[in-house]
Motif scaffolding. Structure first.
Motif, mmCIF file in Angstrom:
data_model
loop_
_atom_site.group_PDB
_atom_site.id
_atom_site.type_symbol
_atom_site.label_atom_id
_atom_site.label_comp_id
_atom_site.label_asym_id
_atom_site.label_seq_id
_atom_site.Cartn_x
_atom_site.Cartn_y
_atom_site.Cartn_z
ATOM 1 N N LEU A 111 -10.874 47.258 -24.561
ATOM 2 C CA LEU A 111 -9.761 47.657 -23.708
ATOM 3 C C LEU A 111 -8.419 47.245 -24.314
ATOM 4 C CD1 LEU A 111 -8.810 48.789 -20.954
ATOM 5 C CD2 LEU A 111 -9.235 46.513 -19.997
ATOM 6 N N VAL A 112 -8.339 45.997 -24.804
ATOM 7 C CA VAL A 112 -7.106 45.514 -25.414
ATOM 8 C C VAL A 112 -6.795 46.302 -26.686
ATOM 9 C CG1 VAL A 112 -6.010 43.514 -26.520
ATOM 10 C CG2 VAL A 112 -7.348 43.206 -24.431
ATOM 11 N N GLY A 113 -7.821 46.592 -27.473
ATOM 12 C CA GLY A 113 -7.616 47.365 -28.686
ATOM 13 C C GLY A 113 -7.059 48.751 -28.408
ATOM 14 N N ARG A 114 -7.603 49.414 -27.385
ATOM 15 C CA ARG A 114 -7.097 50.735 -27.005
ATOM 16 C C ARG A 114 -5.628 50.655 -26.602
ATOM 17 N NH1 ARG A 114 -11.533 53.282 -22.858
ATOM 18 N NH2 ARG A 114 -13.343 53.385 -24.265
ATOM 19 N N ALA A 115 -5.305 49.623 -25.816
ATOM 20 C CA ALA A 115 -3.941 49.488 -25.315
ATOM 21 C C ALA A 115 -2.945 49.225 -26.441
ATOM 22 C CB ALA A 115 -3.875 48.372 -24.281
ATOM 23 N N ALA A 116 -3.409 48.598 -27.503
ATOM 24 C CA ALA A 116 -2.518 48.267 -28.616
ATOM 25 C C ALA A 116 -2.330 49.416 -29.597
ATOM 26 C CB ALA A 116 -3.055 47.039 -29.361
ATOM 27 N N GLU A 117 -3.139 50.439 -29.482
ATOM 28 C CA GLU A 117 -3.049 51.555 -30.420
ATOM 29 C C GLU A 117 -1.710 52.265 -30.293
ATOM 30 O OE1 GLU A 117 -6.315 54.095 -29.613
ATOM 31 O OE2 GLU A 117 -7.819 52.762 -30.516
ATOM 32 N N SER A 118 -1.218 52.727 -31.419
ATOM 33 C CA SER A 118 0.031 53.490 -31.432
ATOM 34 C C SER A 118 -0.122 54.734 -30.574
ATOM 35 C CB SER A 118 0.396 53.879 -32.869
ATOM 36 O OG SER A 118 1.508 54.720 -32.914
#
Length: 410
Positions: free
Chosen positions: A307-314
């Motif tokens: 979830l955090v990785g998705r949110a950090a994506e450009s």
């Protein structure tokens, strides 16, 4: 080198030739570890020793089985110079990373190269085998992969959640680790194995790995914040881990923070304010509140990291951006207390629920922390992402093993 004076009437320890030789030996061995295979001339240059003295040193270390000849140098006119390296087989060290559902084990040779690994699945509810068996079976699996016997290992370091109380020998702060709270457990493990066994908090070992190999190299004072299955911290002050009176320093998951109700009797609840605010289990609910669709399911830490990785994506959508900002504020809320008390030079962000956010999350936390704390530590993302607890256990075991094996003064 001069002797060290003691109180009147007591003998002093002179700088004997044996002591000086041992110091030169250790310096040369450390340099070989740092620089890799080196010639006699290069060793002389690095240590400041003359060529004859460097030759004597290498001959002495070869006789002791601490260095071996390995190939010759290339790229220069004339015959190549003989190269020497630390003998990998002069000693081995082992580490274990213990969690409720598995024990990871690894064995490394004296150069730090991992030569054997093993994963032992365990039950998350009731131990399917006694803890002593878990330790020995995991270690034996790694030894079998390396083609070694138990007697080859000089030191074993075991990383667990929580910490063993130095006065009682009981594991504290980790009720979720089944079987590890049995009275007399440490004595049973010691009786089952031929090598010294040391125990360390898992997040402390991540700090060891980052200090030796990663983002905290060269830093004597730093805080490491870990967020994965649990939220914890490690404190390194003056270059050394600060463990506290009961080993509980860094158990920041229990930290009371604004934004959550007070959790009383936190050791029984095995949780606290900061864990409830910013731990992995809080993130899916936060995301749903902010309108994030398709929140990942599955094991809590893995889903939260995804979830955090998705949110950090450009190019992430507005709900994901709001989620990442809210998460950063929650993390900075707890970090502000640590920073205000400790005033560290550096804060290392580690664990999948932090590293998956990368630079976007780091920058948001840095900005929020600047608003909440008086001091301004530099925040960095951890650089040892693969099994950092196990890597820290190996580094800790290797340090003790090298101190023993490299001591030529005896």
């Amino acid at each position: 080198m001069t002797g060290t004076a003691g109180p009147p009437g007591t003998p002093h320890t002179p700088g004997t030739p044996r002591v000086l030789r041992a110091m030169n030996d250790r310096a040369a061995l450390d340099l070989l570890l740092a620089h890799g295979p080196s010639s006699r001339t290069r060793i002389g240059e690095l240590t400041g020793l003359s060529k004859p003295t460097a030759s004597q040193l290498l001959a002495r270390l070869a006789t002791a089985g601490l260095v071996v000849a390995t190939g010759t140098s290339e790229g220069r006119p004339g015959p190549g110079a003989q190269l020497y390296e630390v003998n990998p087989a002069a000693g081995y060290a082992a580490g274990l990373d213990v969690s409720p559902d598995r024990v990871l084990a690894a064995v490394a040779d004296l150069t730090g190269r991992t030569v054997g690994r093993f994963t032992l699945p365990t039950s998350t509810r009731r131990p399917d085998r006694p803890v002593v068996r878990q330790v020995t079976d995991a270690l034996d699996g790694a030894l079998a992969a390396a083609g070694l016997a138990r007697a080859a290992v000089r030191r074993l370091v075991v990383g667990t959640p929580g910490a063993f109380d130095p006065t009682t020998g009981r594991l504290r702060y980790a009720l979720h680790l089944p079987g590890w709270h049995t009275p007399g457990l440490l004595a049973e493990v010691a009786a089952a194995l031929p090598m010294p066994v040391e125990y360390e908090n898992d997040v402390n070992l991540v700090a060891v790995a980052e200090q030796r190999l990663g983002a905290a190299r060269g830093h004597g004072d730093f805080v490491l914040l870990w967020n994965e299955a649990g939220l914890g911290g490690a404190l390194v002050l003056g270059g050394r881990l600060h463990r506290g009176w009961t080993g509980g320093a860094g158990e920041v998951g229990f930290l009371p923070v604004p934004g959550t109700p007070l959790v009383r009797q936190v050791t029984r609840a095995n949780s606290g304010g900061f864990q409830e605010l910013a731990g992995a289990q809080a993130l899916p609910g936060l995301a749903r509140e902010l309108g994030v669709q398709d929140v990942p399911s599955g094991p809590c830490a893995e889903a939260a990291a995804q979830l955090v990785g998705r949110a950090a994506e450009s190019g992430a959508d507005e709900p994901h951006r709001r989620f990442l900002e809210a998460y950063a504020t929650r993390l900075a809320t707890g970090l502000a207390s640590l920073v205000s008390v400790l005033d560290p030079e550096l804060v290392v962000l580690s664990g999948a629920c932090l590293t998956s956010g990368g630079e976007p999350l780091r920058a948001l936390i840095q900005g929020e922390l600047a608003e909440l704390a008086a001091s301004r530590p530099r925040l960095v993302v951890g650089e040892v992402p693969e099994q950092p607890v196990l890597r820290g256990a190996l580094e800790s075991a290797l340090a003790a093993t090298r101190d023993e094996v490299f001591d030529t003064s005896r």
